[in-house]
Design an enzyme around this catalytic site. Sequence first.
Site: not given
Length: 331
Positions: A124, A148, A152
Amino acid sequence: MKILVTGGAGYIGSHMCAELLRTGHEVVVVDNFSNGTQGALDGVKKITGVEFPFYRADVCDSPTVEEIMEAQKVECVIHFAGLKAVGESVAKPLEYYENNLNSTMAVCRAMRNQGVSRLIFSSSAATYRSDNPMPLTESSALGATNPYGWTKIMCEQILRDFCVGEPEFSVVLLRYFNAVGAHESGLIGDCPAGIPNNLMPFISQTAHGLHKELKIFGNDYDTPDGTCIRDYIHITDLIDGHVRAIDFSAKNKGCEVFNLGTGRGFSVLEMVDAFEKTNGIKLPYSIAPRRPGDIATIYANPEKAQKMLGFTAKKSLEDMCRDTWKFQSNM
Ligand code: UDP
Protein backbone atom coordinates in the site's frame (compact mmCIF):
# COMPACT_ATOMS: atom_id res chain seq x y z
CA MET A 1 -1.45 -21.68 -14.86
CA LYS A 2 -3.13 -22.49 -11.54
CA ILE A 3 -3.03 -19.60 -9.08
CA LEU A 4 -4.02 -19.47 -5.41
CA VAL A 5 -5.84 -16.22 -4.63
CA THR A 6 -6.11 -15.49 -0.91
CA GLY A 7 -8.86 -12.97 -0.20
CA GLY A 8 -10.38 -13.85 -3.57
CA ALA A 9 -13.88 -12.97 -2.34
CA GLY A 10 -12.87 -9.37 -1.61
CA TYR A 11 -12.94 -6.26 -3.78
CA ILE A 12 -9.56 -6.55 -5.48
CA GLY A 13 -9.35 -10.35 -5.19
CA SER A 14 -12.65 -10.94 -7.00
CA HIS A 15 -11.61 -8.71 -9.91
CA MET A 16 -8.30 -10.58 -10.07
CA CYS A 17 -10.11 -13.93 -10.26
CA ALA A 18 -12.42 -12.67 -13.03
CA GLU A 19 -9.44 -11.53 -15.12
CA LEU A 20 -7.39 -14.70 -14.54
CA LEU A 21 -10.33 -16.90 -15.50
CA ARG A 22 -11.09 -14.73 -18.55
CA THR A 23 -7.54 -15.21 -19.79
CA GLY A 24 -7.61 -18.99 -19.37
CA HIS A 25 -5.88 -19.43 -16.01
CA GLU A 26 -7.26 -21.57 -13.19
CA VAL A 27 -7.90 -20.03 -9.78
CA VAL A 28 -8.25 -21.49 -6.32
CA VAL A 29 -9.77 -19.11 -3.79
CA VAL A 30 -9.29 -19.11 -0.03
CA ASP A 31 -11.21 -16.53 1.99
CA ASN A 32 -12.71 -16.47 5.48
CA PHE A 33 -15.43 -13.96 4.48
CA SER A 34 -14.25 -11.47 7.12
CA ASN A 35 -14.56 -8.82 4.39
CA GLY A 36 -15.19 -10.89 1.30
CA THR A 37 -18.62 -12.20 0.34
CA GLN A 38 -20.28 -15.15 -1.39
CA GLY A 39 -21.88 -12.52 -3.65
CA ALA A 40 -18.46 -11.56 -5.03
CA LEU A 41 -17.67 -15.22 -5.82
CA ASP A 42 -21.09 -15.60 -7.47
CA GLY A 43 -20.36 -12.45 -9.50
CA VAL A 44 -17.06 -13.92 -10.74
CA LYS A 45 -18.84 -17.13 -11.78
CA LYS A 46 -21.54 -15.13 -13.59
CA ILE A 47 -18.99 -12.99 -15.43
CA THR A 48 -16.75 -15.85 -16.51
CA GLY A 49 -19.12 -18.83 -16.62
CA VAL A 50 -16.38 -20.82 -14.89
CA GLU A 51 -16.60 -22.81 -11.66
CA PHE A 52 -13.52 -22.77 -9.43
CA PRO A 53 -12.52 -24.30 -6.10
CA PHE A 54 -13.25 -22.21 -3.03
CA TYR A 55 -12.06 -22.90 0.52
CA ARG A 56 -13.62 -20.99 3.39
CA ALA A 57 -10.58 -20.83 5.65
CA ASP A 58 -8.36 -18.44 7.56
CA VAL A 59 -5.03 -17.91 5.80
CA CYS A 60 -3.33 -17.57 9.21
CA ASP A 61 -3.87 -21.34 9.52
CA SER A 62 -0.64 -22.50 7.86
CA PRO A 63 -1.36 -26.28 7.80
CA THR A 64 -4.68 -25.64 6.06
CA VAL A 65 -3.06 -23.36 3.48
CA GLU A 66 -0.45 -26.04 2.91
CA GLU A 67 -3.12 -28.74 2.47
CA ILE A 68 -4.85 -26.58 -0.10
CA MET A 69 -1.59 -26.00 -1.98
CA GLU A 70 -0.78 -29.70 -1.90
CA ALA A 71 -4.23 -30.73 -3.09
CA GLN A 72 -4.47 -28.07 -5.79
CA LYS A 73 -0.86 -28.00 -7.07
CA VAL A 74 -0.79 -24.23 -7.57
CA GLU A 75 2.21 -22.55 -9.23
CA CYS A 76 1.78 -19.01 -7.94
CA VAL A 77 0.08 -17.21 -5.03
CA ILE A 78 -1.53 -13.77 -4.95
CA HIS A 79 -1.96 -12.80 -1.31
CA PHE A 80 -4.77 -10.25 -0.94
CA ALA A 81 -6.20 -11.54 2.35
CA GLY A 82 -5.77 -9.09 5.20
CA LEU A 83 -7.41 -6.50 7.39
CA LYS A 84 -7.45 -3.13 5.64
CA ALA A 85 -9.41 -0.45 7.51
CA VAL A 86 -7.01 2.28 8.58
CA GLY A 87 -9.23 3.71 11.35
CA GLU A 88 -10.06 0.28 12.75
CA SER A 89 -6.34 -0.55 12.85
CA VAL A 90 -5.80 2.34 15.27
CA ALA A 91 -8.52 0.99 17.57
CA LYS A 92 -7.50 -2.69 17.20
CA PRO A 93 -3.73 -2.77 16.56
CA LEU A 94 -3.17 -6.28 17.93
CA GLU A 95 -5.77 -7.76 15.60
CA TYR A 96 -4.08 -6.04 12.65
CA TYR A 97 -0.52 -7.12 13.52
CA GLU A 98 -1.64 -10.64 14.35
CA ASN A 99 -3.73 -11.13 11.26
CA ASN A 100 -1.66 -9.40 8.58
CA LEU A 101 1.74 -10.67 9.74
CA ASN A 102 0.68 -14.21 10.62
CA SER A 103 -1.23 -14.71 7.37
CA THR A 104 1.76 -13.54 5.32
CA MET A 105 4.16 -15.82 7.22
CA ALA A 106 1.71 -18.73 6.97
CA VAL A 107 1.50 -18.28 3.20
CA CYS A 108 5.33 -18.18 2.94
CA ARG A 109 5.75 -21.27 5.10
CA ALA A 110 3.22 -23.23 3.09
CA MET A 111 4.82 -22.10 -0.19
CA ARG A 112 8.29 -23.11 0.97
CA ASN A 113 7.09 -26.52 2.17
CA GLN A 114 5.20 -27.12 -1.08
CA GLY A 115 7.86 -25.75 -3.44
CA VAL A 116 5.63 -22.92 -4.73
CA SER A 117 8.03 -20.06 -5.42
CA ARG A 118 6.08 -17.12 -6.93
CA LEU A 119 4.17 -14.64 -4.77
CA ILE A 120 2.42 -11.35 -5.51
CA PHE A 121 1.78 -9.33 -2.35
CA SER A 122 -0.75 -6.52 -1.78
CA SER A 123 1.07 -3.60 -0.22
CA SER A 124 0.00 0.00 0.00
CA ALA A 125 0.92 3.64 -0.42
CA ALA A 126 0.21 3.74 3.34
CA THR A 127 3.79 2.43 3.76
CA TYR A 128 5.23 5.85 2.82
CA ARG A 129 6.14 8.47 5.40
CA SER A 130 3.85 11.47 5.42
CA ASP A 131 6.66 14.02 4.86
CA ASN A 132 8.00 12.71 1.54
CA PRO A 133 8.12 15.06 -1.44
CA MET A 134 5.60 14.15 -4.17
CA PRO A 135 5.39 12.15 -6.32
CA LEU A 136 6.26 9.04 -4.32
CA THR A 137 8.84 6.72 -5.84
CA GLU A 138 9.56 3.23 -4.55
CA SER A 139 12.62 4.63 -2.80
CA SER A 140 10.70 7.36 -0.94
CA ALA A 141 11.06 7.00 2.84
CA LEU A 142 8.93 4.36 4.53
CA GLY A 143 7.08 4.94 7.80
CA ALA A 144 3.37 4.66 8.47
CA THR A 145 0.93 6.84 10.39
CA ASN A 146 -1.24 3.92 11.55
CA PRO A 147 -0.96 0.20 12.45
CA TYR A 148 -2.41 -0.88 9.09
CA GLY A 149 0.46 0.84 7.24
CA TRP A 150 2.99 -0.63 9.67
CA THR A 151 1.68 -4.16 9.03
CA LYS A 152 2.37 -3.63 5.32
CA ILE A 153 5.89 -2.27 6.00
CA MET A 154 6.61 -5.25 8.27
CA CYS A 155 5.22 -7.77 5.77
CA GLU A 156 7.35 -6.22 3.02
CA GLN A 157 10.42 -6.62 5.24
CA ILE A 158 9.53 -10.22 6.08
CA LEU A 159 9.18 -10.98 2.37
CA ARG A 160 12.48 -9.27 1.49
CA ASP A 161 14.28 -11.31 4.15
CA PHE A 162 12.47 -14.46 3.05
CA CYS A 163 13.76 -14.01 -0.51
CA VAL A 164 17.34 -13.73 0.77
CA GLY A 165 16.98 -17.03 2.64
CA GLU A 166 15.15 -18.68 -0.28
CA PRO A 167 17.00 -17.61 -3.44
CA GLU A 168 14.65 -19.56 -5.73
CA PHE A 169 11.72 -17.37 -4.69
CA SER A 170 10.23 -14.52 -6.64
CA VAL A 171 8.13 -12.00 -4.70
CA VAL A 172 6.53 -8.88 -6.17
CA LEU A 173 5.34 -6.23 -3.71
CA LEU A 174 2.66 -3.96 -5.19
CA ARG A 175 2.02 -0.67 -3.43
CA TYR A 176 -1.52 0.31 -4.30
CA PHE A 177 -2.68 3.88 -4.43
CA ASN A 178 -6.46 4.48 -4.20
CA ALA A 179 -8.25 1.62 -5.96
CA VAL A 180 -11.72 2.62 -7.20
CA GLY A 181 -14.24 1.63 -9.86
CA ALA A 182 -15.74 -1.74 -10.58
CA HIS A 183 -15.93 -4.47 -13.20
CA GLU A 184 -17.53 -3.22 -16.43
CA SER A 185 -20.33 -5.80 -16.00
CA GLY A 186 -21.45 -4.07 -12.79
CA LEU A 187 -21.56 -7.52 -11.14
CA ILE A 188 -18.63 -7.08 -8.77
CA GLY A 189 -17.24 -3.98 -7.08
CA ASP A 190 -16.25 -2.45 -3.78
CA CYS A 191 -18.82 -3.54 -1.23
CA PRO A 192 -17.49 -2.63 2.22
CA ALA A 193 -19.23 -4.07 5.28
CA GLY A 194 -20.86 -1.32 7.37
CA ILE A 195 -20.32 2.38 6.77
CA PRO A 196 -17.56 2.89 4.20
CA ASN A 197 -14.36 4.64 5.26
CA ASN A 198 -13.22 5.26 1.71
CA LEU A 199 -14.35 8.14 -0.44
CA MET A 200 -15.71 6.44 -3.56
CA PRO A 201 -17.95 3.85 -1.89
CA PHE A 202 -19.26 6.61 0.37
CA ILE A 203 -20.02 8.81 -2.65
CA SER A 204 -21.82 6.03 -4.53
CA GLN A 205 -23.79 4.90 -1.46
CA THR A 206 -24.82 8.52 -0.83
CA ALA A 207 -25.95 8.82 -4.46
CA HIS A 208 -27.99 5.65 -3.86
CA GLY A 209 -29.68 7.27 -0.85
CA LEU A 210 -27.97 5.13 1.81
CA HIS A 211 -26.46 8.20 3.53
CA LYS A 212 -27.88 11.69 3.92
CA GLU A 213 -24.76 13.40 2.60
CA LEU A 214 -21.05 13.06 2.00
CA LYS A 215 -18.91 14.77 4.59
CA ILE A 216 -15.80 16.23 2.98
CA PHE A 217 -13.07 16.01 5.59
CA GLY A 218 -11.46 19.46 5.43
CA ASN A 219 -11.31 22.18 2.77
CA ASP A 220 -8.43 24.13 4.27
CA TYR A 221 -5.54 21.98 3.03
CA ASP A 222 -2.70 23.46 1.03
CA THR A 223 -4.15 22.32 -2.33
CA PRO A 224 -5.76 24.34 -5.16
CA ASP A 225 -9.35 23.84 -3.88
CA GLY A 226 -8.44 23.12 -0.25
CA THR A 227 -9.49 19.43 -0.30
CA CYS A 228 -7.09 16.47 -0.21
CA ILE A 229 -5.56 15.06 -3.36
CA ARG A 230 -5.17 11.32 -3.99
CA ASP A 231 -4.07 9.11 -6.87
CA TYR A 232 -7.23 7.16 -7.79
CA ILE A 233 -6.62 4.10 -9.97
CA HIS A 234 -9.35 2.08 -11.72
CA ILE A 235 -9.57 -1.50 -10.48
CA THR A 236 -9.16 -2.78 -14.07
CA ASP A 237 -5.82 -0.97 -14.35
CA LEU A 238 -4.77 -2.20 -10.91
CA ILE A 239 -5.51 -5.78 -11.99
CA ASP A 240 -3.51 -5.26 -15.19
CA GLY A 241 -0.57 -4.36 -12.94
CA HIS A 242 -0.97 -7.72 -11.16
CA VAL A 243 -1.11 -9.64 -14.45
CA ARG A 244 2.17 -7.99 -15.43
CA ALA A 245 3.65 -8.74 -12.00
CA ILE A 246 2.78 -12.42 -12.46
CA ASP A 247 4.68 -12.44 -15.79
CA PHE A 248 7.58 -10.58 -14.15
CA SER A 249 7.76 -13.18 -11.37
CA ALA A 250 8.22 -15.94 -13.94
CA LYS A 251 11.36 -14.27 -15.28
CA ASN A 252 12.93 -12.71 -12.17
CA LYS A 253 13.96 -14.10 -8.80
CA GLY A 254 14.27 -12.12 -5.59
CA CYS A 255 12.02 -9.37 -4.26
CA GLU A 256 10.91 -6.32 -6.26
CA VAL A 257 8.55 -3.49 -5.33
CA PHE A 258 6.32 -1.37 -7.60
CA ASN A 259 3.91 1.50 -7.13
CA LEU A 260 0.56 0.95 -8.83
CA GLY A 261 -0.88 4.41 -9.39
CA THR A 262 -1.63 6.71 -12.30
CA GLY A 263 0.77 9.51 -11.40
CA ARG A 264 -2.13 11.99 -11.46
CA GLY A 265 -3.91 13.28 -8.36
CA PHE A 266 -7.51 14.48 -7.99
CA SER A 267 -9.03 16.39 -5.11
CA VAL A 268 -12.11 15.30 -3.17
CA LEU A 269 -14.11 18.11 -4.80
CA GLU A 270 -12.89 17.05 -8.25
CA MET A 271 -14.06 13.50 -7.51
CA VAL A 272 -17.48 14.75 -6.42
CA ASP A 273 -17.77 16.94 -9.51
CA ALA A 274 -16.70 14.12 -11.86
CA PHE A 275 -19.16 11.70 -10.22
CA GLU A 276 -22.01 14.20 -10.60
CA LYS A 277 -21.21 15.06 -14.23
CA THR A 278 -20.53 11.49 -15.38
CA ASN A 279 -23.66 10.04 -13.82
CA GLY A 280 -26.00 13.05 -13.99
CA ILE A 281 -26.59 12.91 -10.25
CA LYS A 282 -26.52 15.72 -7.70
CA LEU A 283 -24.56 14.63 -4.66
CA PRO A 284 -25.45 16.19 -1.30
CA TYR A 285 -22.32 17.10 0.65
CA SER A 286 -21.05 19.37 3.39
CA ILE A 287 -17.64 20.38 4.65
CA ALA A 288 -16.63 18.70 7.90
CA PRO A 289 -13.49 18.92 10.07
CA ARG A 290 -10.28 17.28 8.89
CA ARG A 291 -9.97 13.53 9.46
CA PRO A 292 -7.08 12.82 11.85
CA GLY A 293 -4.06 11.37 10.06
CA ASP A 294 -4.98 12.62 6.55
CA ILE A 295 -2.27 14.42 4.60
CA ALA A 296 -2.91 17.00 1.89
CA THR A 297 -1.51 15.38 -1.22
CA ILE A 298 -0.46 11.86 -2.20
CA TYR A 299 0.30 10.62 -5.69
CA ALA A 300 2.58 8.07 -7.29
CA ASN A 301 5.52 8.25 -9.57
CA PRO A 302 4.53 5.25 -11.75
CA GLU A 303 7.74 5.18 -13.86
CA LYS A 304 9.28 2.04 -12.38
CA ALA A 305 6.19 -0.06 -13.18
CA GLN A 306 6.10 1.56 -16.62
CA LYS A 307 9.72 0.66 -17.36
CA MET A 308 9.94 -2.78 -15.77
CA LEU A 309 6.38 -4.11 -16.12
CA GLY A 310 5.22 -2.15 -19.18
CA PHE A 311 2.34 -0.92 -17.01
CA THR A 312 0.34 2.25 -17.73
CA ALA A 313 -3.04 3.08 -16.24
CA LYS A 314 -5.48 3.63 -19.11
CA LYS A 315 -8.87 4.27 -17.53
CA SER A 316 -10.13 7.83 -17.10
CA LEU A 317 -11.73 9.53 -14.13
CA GLU A 318 -15.07 9.23 -15.97
CA ASP A 319 -14.56 5.45 -16.29
CA MET A 320 -13.93 5.27 -12.53
CA CYS A 321 -17.10 7.25 -11.73
CA ARG A 322 -19.32 5.48 -14.27
CA ASP A 323 -18.26 1.96 -13.26
CA THR A 324 -18.52 2.71 -9.52
CA TRP A 325 -22.09 3.89 -10.03
CA LYS A 326 -23.04 1.02 -12.34
CA PHE A 327 -22.08 -1.44 -9.61
CA GLN A 328 -23.72 0.51 -6.78
CA SER A 329 -26.97 1.14 -8.66
CA ASN A 330 -27.18 -2.61 -9.45
CA MET A 331 -27.19 -3.51 -5.76
N1 UDP B 1 -12.84 11.54 2.39
C1 UDP B 1 -13.86 12.44 2.67
N2 UDP B 1 -15.05 11.93 3.12
C2 UDP B 1 -15.26 10.59 3.29
C3 UDP B 1 -14.20 9.70 3.00
C4 UDP B 1 -12.99 10.21 2.55
O1 UDP B 1 -13.72 13.65 2.52
O2 UDP B 1 -16.36 10.20 3.73
C5 UDP B 1 -11.55 12.07 1.89
C6 UDP B 1 -10.39 11.73 2.81
O3 UDP B 1 -10.27 12.72 3.80
C7 UDP B 1 -9.22 11.72 1.83
C8 UDP B 1 -9.85 11.26 0.51
O4 UDP B 1 -11.26 11.46 0.66
O5 UDP B 1 -8.74 13.01 1.63
C9 UDP B 1 -9.60 9.81 0.22
O6 UDP B 1 -9.95 9.06 1.36
P1 UDP B 1 -9.89 7.47 1.40
O7 UDP B 1 -10.20 7.05 2.79
O8 UDP B 1 -10.74 6.92 0.31
O9 UDP B 1 -8.38 7.15 1.01
P2 UDP B 1 -7.00 7.47 1.79
O10 UDP B 1 -7.19 8.68 2.63
O11 UDP B 1 -6.71 6.27 2.59
O12 UDP B 1 -6.01 7.72 0.72
